[in-house]
Write an enzyme that holds these catalytic residues in place. Sequence first.
Site, PDB file in Angstrom:
ATOM      1  CE1 TYR A 138      57.190   3.411  27.945  1.00 29.63           C
ATOM      2  CE2 TYR A 138      56.515   4.188  25.554  1.00 29.63           C
ATOM      3  CZ  TYR A 138      57.673   3.275  26.812  1.00 29.63           C
ATOM      4  OH  TYR A 138      57.762   2.046  26.485  1.00 29.63           O
ATOM      5  CG  HIS A 177      55.040  -1.723  27.094  1.00 28.03           C
ATOM      6  ND1 HIS A 177      54.126  -0.537  27.734  1.00 28.03           N
ATOM      7  CD2 HIS A 177      55.858  -2.195  27.203  1.00 28.03           C
ATOM      8  CE1 HIS A 177      55.711  -0.319  27.654  1.00 28.03           C
ATOM      9  NE2 HIS A 177      56.435  -0.874  27.178  1.00 28.03           N
TER      10      HIS A 177
END
Length: 319
Positions: free
Chosen positions: A65, A128
């Site tokens: 992110y 992820h």
Amino acid sequence: MAMGTNAQVMEYRRLGRTSLNVSLLGFGASPLGDVYSVTDPAEGVRAVALAIENGINFFDVSPYYGATLAEERLGKALRGKRQEVVLATKCGRYGLNDFDFSAKRVAESMEESLQRLQTDYIDLFQAHDVEFGDVRQIIEETIPAMRKLQKEGKARYIGITGYPLRTLRKIADAVEVDTILSYCHYNLMVTDMDEVLTPFVKGKGIGLINASALHMGLLTEQGAPEWHPAPPKVHEAGRRAALYCRERGVNISDVSLRFCLDHPSVSSTLIGMATTEDVICNLKALRAASDPELAAEVQKQIGGAMNHVWKSGKPENQG
Ligand code: NAD
């Protein structure tokens, strides 16, 4: 700013068979990495503090992110508060097309995340977006490397995250994981998580985290970001639904979040937040009464765009 400390109204749920008790409303930290829009770091710090004051204890982030920005900012915002939260981060994804699920990178990634998050352990360490990896490698190399970190005390529990529900299920069927984070498969626009994943995780005692309560910003007055993968008909349906809500004096985001929070088997619903205003609005939705009839009416507006899914990951990992 305080909004009347009211941590006692927050509900906490056990995350599967782990010892973690997470708040029903979870803090998605991707917006802190300016993934949706440029945000004010000081405001992000205030948002995190306000969330904790009001009983939100579950924080989810990733090195991906904002190319580590969200982890950096969350680490700063959690200074002096680390023991009050259940901290989740991820490994394996580092950019739009930058994936590395090797054991070596998993171990390095943990060290980097610990530094950025200013802590010496992660409560929940997740692989992820596993659909971008080789499923065999995830099962035989990535998860065992993550279990090793658990034995070393660096991760308390481990999990997987991703989009295609059957790929998540396939991995969790082949190798033990503590949690699964699924996104954009359960909110006002889509409910197929319940067909594919929910019965499976219940049967296995795996903790279920539902992310993107607003369908990655689509179910908001401001609409979705540029990069949103849904086709135009889904965006149009979102605008229709928002208008329908507006005409009834309610906000589409509140309706979608409330709908997600009503799910009986999800331990925590993650919604992305970067401002105190986001936190205040979402706490208000948490405290609002359920309104299944209104949710059903809004879903009627969404009509044929309900349950639209897109491709994510390697061709062999769709579904
Ligand atoms: P989301 O659906 O929660 O939408 C976030 C956007 O909505 C942000 O722009 C935020 O500022 C805005 N917002 C938040 N509350 C609002 C409100 N009350 N009114 C109007 N706008 C509001 O999408 P998300 O942030 O992508 O998902 C939540 C979190 O879940 C992420 O931050 C991340 O932690 C996690 N997640 C993980 C994965 C994964 O692991 N693959 C994928 C998606 C999401």
